[in-house]
Write a protein that holds these residues in place. Structure first.
Motif, mmCIF file in Angstrom:
data_model
loop_
_atom_site.group_PDB
_atom_site.id
_atom_site.type_symbol
_atom_site.label_atom_id
_atom_site.label_comp_id
_atom_site.label_asym_id
_atom_site.label_seq_id
_atom_site.Cartn_x
_atom_site.Cartn_y
_atom_site.Cartn_z
ATOM 1 N N ASP A 1 -14.890 0.762 1.844
ATOM 2 C CA ASP A 1 -13.454 0.581 1.637
ATOM 3 C C ASP A 1 -12.766 1.890 1.265
ATOM 4 O OD1 ASP A 1 -11.216 -1.077 1.719
ATOM 5 O OD2 ASP A 1 -11.249 -1.410 -0.446
ATOM 6 N N GLY A 2 -13.207 2.974 1.886
ATOM 7 C CA GLY A 2 -12.595 4.268 1.605
ATOM 8 C C GLY A 2 -12.991 5.291 2.646
ATOM 9 N N THR B 1 -2.636 1.744 -7.776
ATOM 10 C CA THR B 1 -3.744 2.644 -8.124
ATOM 11 C C THR B 1 -3.273 3.746 -9.067
ATOM 12 O OG1 THR B 1 -4.846 2.259 -6.015
ATOM 13 C CG2 THR B 1 -5.460 4.234 -7.217
ATOM 14 N N ASP C 1 -18.464 2.749 -5.984
ATOM 15 C CA ASP C 1 -18.961 1.732 -5.063
ATOM 16 C C ASP C 1 -20.397 1.376 -5.419
ATOM 17 O OD1 ASP C 1 -19.709 0.121 -2.994
ATOM 18 O OD2 ASP C 1 -19.270 1.546 -1.394
ATOM 19 N N ALA D 1 -7.816 8.729 -10.385
ATOM 20 C CA ALA D 1 -7.813 7.364 -9.853
ATOM 21 C C ALA D 1 -7.420 7.351 -8.377
ATOM 22 C CB ALA D 1 -6.860 6.488 -10.668
ATOM 23 N N GLN E 1 0.843 -1.196 0.000
ATOM 24 C CA GLN E 1 0.000 0.000 0.000
ATOM 25 C C GLN E 1 0.882 1.250 0.000
ATOM 26 O OE1 GLN E 1 -4.186 0.041 0.999
ATOM 27 N NE2 GLN E 1 -3.470 -0.548 3.032
ATOM 28 N N GLY F 1 -13.105 5.663 -1.990
ATOM 29 C CA GLY F 1 -13.749 4.353 -2.045
ATOM 30 C C GLY F 1 -14.739 4.227 -3.175
ATOM 31 N N ARG G 1 -9.907 6.174 -5.289
ATOM 32 C CA ARG G 1 -9.541 5.060 -4.402
ATOM 33 C C ARG G 1 -9.491 5.507 -2.949
ATOM 34 N NH1 ARG G 1 -9.936 1.092 -2.278
ATOM 35 N NH2 ARG G 1 -8.853 -0.913 -2.550
ATOM 36 N N ILE H 1 -3.546 3.586 0.017
ATOM 37 C CA ILE H 1 -4.205 2.987 -1.128
ATOM 38 C C ILE H 1 -3.234 2.014 -1.783
ATOM 39 C CG2 ILE H 1 -5.692 5.000 -1.566
ATOM 40 C CD1 ILE H 1 -3.776 5.762 -3.840
#
Length: 395
Positions: A59-60, A394, A52, A42, A6, A49, A46, A390
């Motif tokens: 997840d963000g 990404t 979605d 991007a 990450q 999240g 990310r 992230i």
């Protein structure tokens, strides 16, 4: 099999007004994201999240609403007489899209405190106690915002007793001045891009509606609540659970955008979700706000409800409040009529969470209206600071 690590990016999670978002210093972003483009979009998606399909942002860092799916990038100003450049990205919840077409007036409040706390202001310039005016260049729309930040013991003061409807807890008051907020750039020209204070806006499937279309703070299409079957005292549940009603608002927004010169055809509205806003106005009336607080007609000038990113906003966008204050100051607009007419330099309106007062100084020169500034009070607070993470692939 190997797994990608990450990426750790310094960031601050802040509330500004009735919104919250993730704040970055430009220099802390990966090199590819320090310039506009796919890599930057991007990264921000990310972080939030998005997209979605569950519309939860589990997840963000986003909150799955237009008020909480936001990112801000701050850098040393490129403009003379300014302290920082402020770039705002509205992240779509369920589609892979970041809208850069407008500003967030609420998060503008947090830009001043962030700039001071993150080394953009020479500490020698700060008073030990008092207020400091951070001059902000709003890079999305090319406008100046002056953020008057309270200072205590040489540091940003965040706590206080200022209460803001739509925000649960009190905090320190921050005064915002939106300088020359009427849009004279490429997105529609004059403050009233059609040349009219009120237009007949034809919307297939809806009808022909009276509309005031104004560029001030943010491009906004105002219609009368009664003309579209509402009282103007509605809360979120009455609007956001009605798919047909939301589709009607989107049709009004799309056709208004074409008339304002913001897009060439209604199909392009999907790629410009953040602007224009669509709002509906009505004369002052009693109602109960979402908090349970009773709003009395005698305490307000009118009611306004506005949609953001396809949903009724839980309170009021700061930029839309600028548009409301501007239109209320100009005789002949739907907003001015709903407020009861007369001469005014400030208006207090009811919104789903309570009330808000905004001042605007409107001038007419050679038949053309302009606004020198709009003023309102908000508050801001750091919620968390450190770093977001992230996946490294990404960007």
């Amino acid at each position: 099999m190997p797994h990608a690590p990450q990426l750790r990016i310094p960031a601050t999670y802040m509330r500004g007004g009735t919104s919250k978002g993730v704040f970055f210093r430009l220099q802390d972003l990966p090199a590819a994201a320090q310039v506009p483009g796919r890599a930057r979009d991007a990264l921000l998606m990310r972080v939030i999240g998005s997209p979605d399909p569950y519309a939860k942002h589990t997840d963000g860092m986003g909150g799955a609403t237009s008020s909480t799916s936001k990112c801000v990038i701050i850098s040393k100003s490129t403009q003379p007489g300014h302290d920082v450049d402020y770039l705002y990205g509205q992240v779509s919840i369920d589609t892979a899209f970041v809208d850069w077409s407008g500003n967030c007036g609420n998060l503008s409040t947090a830009v001043g405190p962030f700039a001071i706390a993150n080394g953009f202001i020479d500490p020698a310039r700060l008073p030990e106690n008092g207020t400091f005016a951070v001059r902000v260049w709003q890079a999305n729309i090319g406008k100046t915002i002056v953020v008057h930040v309270p200072i205590a013991d040489g540091q940003v003061q965040e706590t206080g007793d200022f209460e803001l409807d739509g925000v649960t807890f009190p905090a320190a008051e921050i005064v915002l001045e939106f300088m020359d907020p009427s849009d004279d750039g490429d997105d529609g020209g004059a403050m009233f891009p059609t040349g009219n204070l009120v237009d007949e806006l034809e919307v297939p499937g809806v009808g022909t509606l009276k509309a005031t279309m104004v560029n001030a703070g943010i491009p906004t299409v105002f219609v009368n609540a009664a003309d579209i079957g509402y009282t103007g005292t509605e809360l979120q549940d009455a609007i956001n659970g009605d798919a047909k009603g939301l589709a009607r608002f989107e049709a009004i927004r799309a056709h208004g955008a074409v008339r304002m010169g913001l897009i060439d055809d209604v199909a392009s509205a999907a790629t410009r979700q953040h602007t224009p806003k669509v709002a509906f106005v009505s004369p002052a009336a009693d109602y109960v706000a979402s908090s349970g607080k009773a709003i009395v007609a005698a305490d307000i000038d009118l009611n306004v409800r506005a949609l953001s990113m396809g949903k009724l906003h839980h309170a009021m966008m700061g930029t839309c409040a600028v548009a409301i204050g501007t239109a209320a100051a100009i005789p002949g607009t739907l907003v001015h009529a709903a407020a009861g007419g007369g001469s005014r330099e400030a208006v207090r309106f009811g919104h789903p969470s309570g009330t808000l007062r905004v001042g605007a100084q409107a001038l007419q020169v050679d038949g053309q209206w302009s606004v020198t500034k709009a003023v309102m009070s908000r508050s801001a607070r750091v919620l968390m600071e450190g770093a977001v993470r992230i996946p490294v692939d990404t960007v």
